[in-house]
Every structure is written in structure tokens, then in C-alpha cells.
Design an enzyme around this catalytic site. Sequence first.
Site, mmCIF file in Angstrom:
data_model
loop_
_atom_site.group_PDB
_atom_site.id
_atom_site.type_symbol
_atom_site.label_atom_id
_atom_site.label_comp_id
_atom_site.label_asym_id
_atom_site.label_seq_id
_atom_site.Cartn_x
_atom_site.Cartn_y
_atom_site.Cartn_z
ATOM 1 C CE1 TYR A 159 -77.378 43.341 4.381
ATOM 2 C CE2 TYR A 159 -78.044 41.282 3.801
ATOM 3 C CZ TYR A 159 -78.236 42.332 4.438
ATOM 4 O OH TYR A 159 -79.103 42.462 5.453
ATOM 5 C CE LYS A 187 -80.842 45.066 3.313
ATOM 6 N NZ LYS A 187 -81.337 43.875 3.606
#
Length: 319
Positions: A159, A187
Site C-alpha cells: 500500500y 494499491k
Amino acid sequence: MNDPTTTPPTAAIPPPATRPPSRPDAPFGRALCAMVTPFTDAGALDVDGAQRLAERLVAQGCEGLVLSGTTGESPTTTDAEKATLVRAVREAVGGRASIVAGVGTADTRHTMELALAAEKAGADGLLVVAPYYSRPPQDAVEEHFREVADASGLPLVLYDIPGRTGTRIEPETLIRLAGHPRIVAVKDCAYDLLGTQKVLARTELAFYAGCDEQVLALYAIGAAGYVSTVANVAPRQFRSLLDLFDAGDTGGAARLQRRLLPLIESMMSAGLPGAVTSKALLTALDLPAGPLRRPLRPADRETADGLLKTYEELVATVS
């Protein structure tokens, strides 16, 4: 108010169109929602509400659910609540959708413990944010992710959200980490289109757009899909973006992205966190949400009314 986009239980989402051969595999599906964590009025984890919300999201097109991320208020939930949430959502959706559990913390050891707990609870993958606050250098960031990846048997979604963590996962670091067999996806909330393209060109990492206004742009250059906050309230419309593009209707996909922009802007760029705006709108639609945990505070009436108006304008023109 009742949700005008709710579909009967028998309504079926069509299967995704075949992706172009050049598009990387989407290990957790293409259309993922960064699901809010519903709480009861007393502030406890609302297990029943989480299950009902998860079922609705999957019924309306979500292929995966990301739990205990930023929108899920993960800094305020306990380790036990995180594991309970995974178990409850798995029970609700079964094998109809993937579950990616947020386990990232500023502490490598704690992150590894959460990874093992999520695996035991039934998650399919792990969302691991860059270590925040301490701002480690890139070699330490890389070692952190490798240790977490080695701690369990689950694949990792890295992330990259430096605006919140203070630490970027640099493109060269991502390229090196792509060699680890359990580091499979990113992400992407870095707002670095050049860097994203460099990693896409040199690795097989599946990129998921983490910023709703970039869903179509990143998908068009080879991203695997999205992890959307706005999909908490508009799951069908976001899924349609990908289906239109995959069917070759790129113009239709572009028009839909533009129609979604007012809702995206009101939920994500109006000075309030996505968890606040998502819960305000879900509450207005009589859907599970509940209160926020401090330090977050609920949206005021004017903001909530404005969100609902924008949402209703969208659904009036986009089914």
C-alpha cells in the site's frame, strides 16, 4: 431513506469481459471496495452490519473486499476486532469474493502478528502499508515488506500512500520487491503516473488504483483494477467502468468516469476523510455504517445533505 440502487436478491452481475492479453492477472479480482467498518451506536464492532454491507457490495459487483484499511478506520480497531471482522465477512460472502485484510502498522513485529491472525481468520491476501511515522529509509522499507511476506503464506498487496505515511515505496524498491513470490500487487495512492508506468513495464505486479479519480486512467495503462472508497455507495457504477472498457467501449467508460467525478470529489476531495463521507452517505441510505471512532467526527448535516444530493443526481442518470 431507502437505497435506490438496491437490486433484488435474484439480480445477477454479468461475468467480467475477457481482459486484453497484455493486462496482468488480477489476483484478488478487478473491482475491490475499501469497505468501511460498521460500528454499533455504542461504538462496538457491528458484526451483523458488516456482513449485510459485505453481501450488498458483492451482489452489486465487487469482486473483492479490503477490510481494515484507511476507510475501515484500522488505526482505531483492536487486533481482535480485525480478526473478527475477517471471519464475519468470510462467513457472509463465502467464496464469492476475495478478502484482503489490512495488517500494516509502524511496527514490523506487530504487522507480522496481524498477518498470521488474518491468515488464520480466513483472509485471501494482506494489505500492508509502508511503515508510517518513523520514516525508515528505502532499504529498511524493503526489509520490512520482505519480513512480513515471509511471516505467512498469504500474498501481499503493498500500500503506497505517502501522503498519509510520510514514506514512499519508491519505484525501484517496488521493482526489487516484485521478485518475492508472495508480493503480488500494489494499491497505488502515490500520484506518480510516471513511476507507476515504470513498475508496470518492468514487473508483473498487479496495480490497483487506490484513488477513485484515477481508476480509468490507470486501468487504461495496464492496472489490474481498483480498490475504491466511493464503491461503498456506488459499487455497480464503478464495476461498470471496467466492464465497459474491457468490452471495447472506451468512450462509454470515459463518459461514466466523468459522471462519477462529482461524487468522487464530494467524498474524497472536500476536506474530510473518505471514512467520514462514506459513513455519512451510507447512513443516509439506511445502510450499515454507524458512528466513527475518535478522533474522526461525523459529517455535519449540510455536508451529509450535499453528499446525498450528489449521489441521487448520479443514480438518476447512471443505473
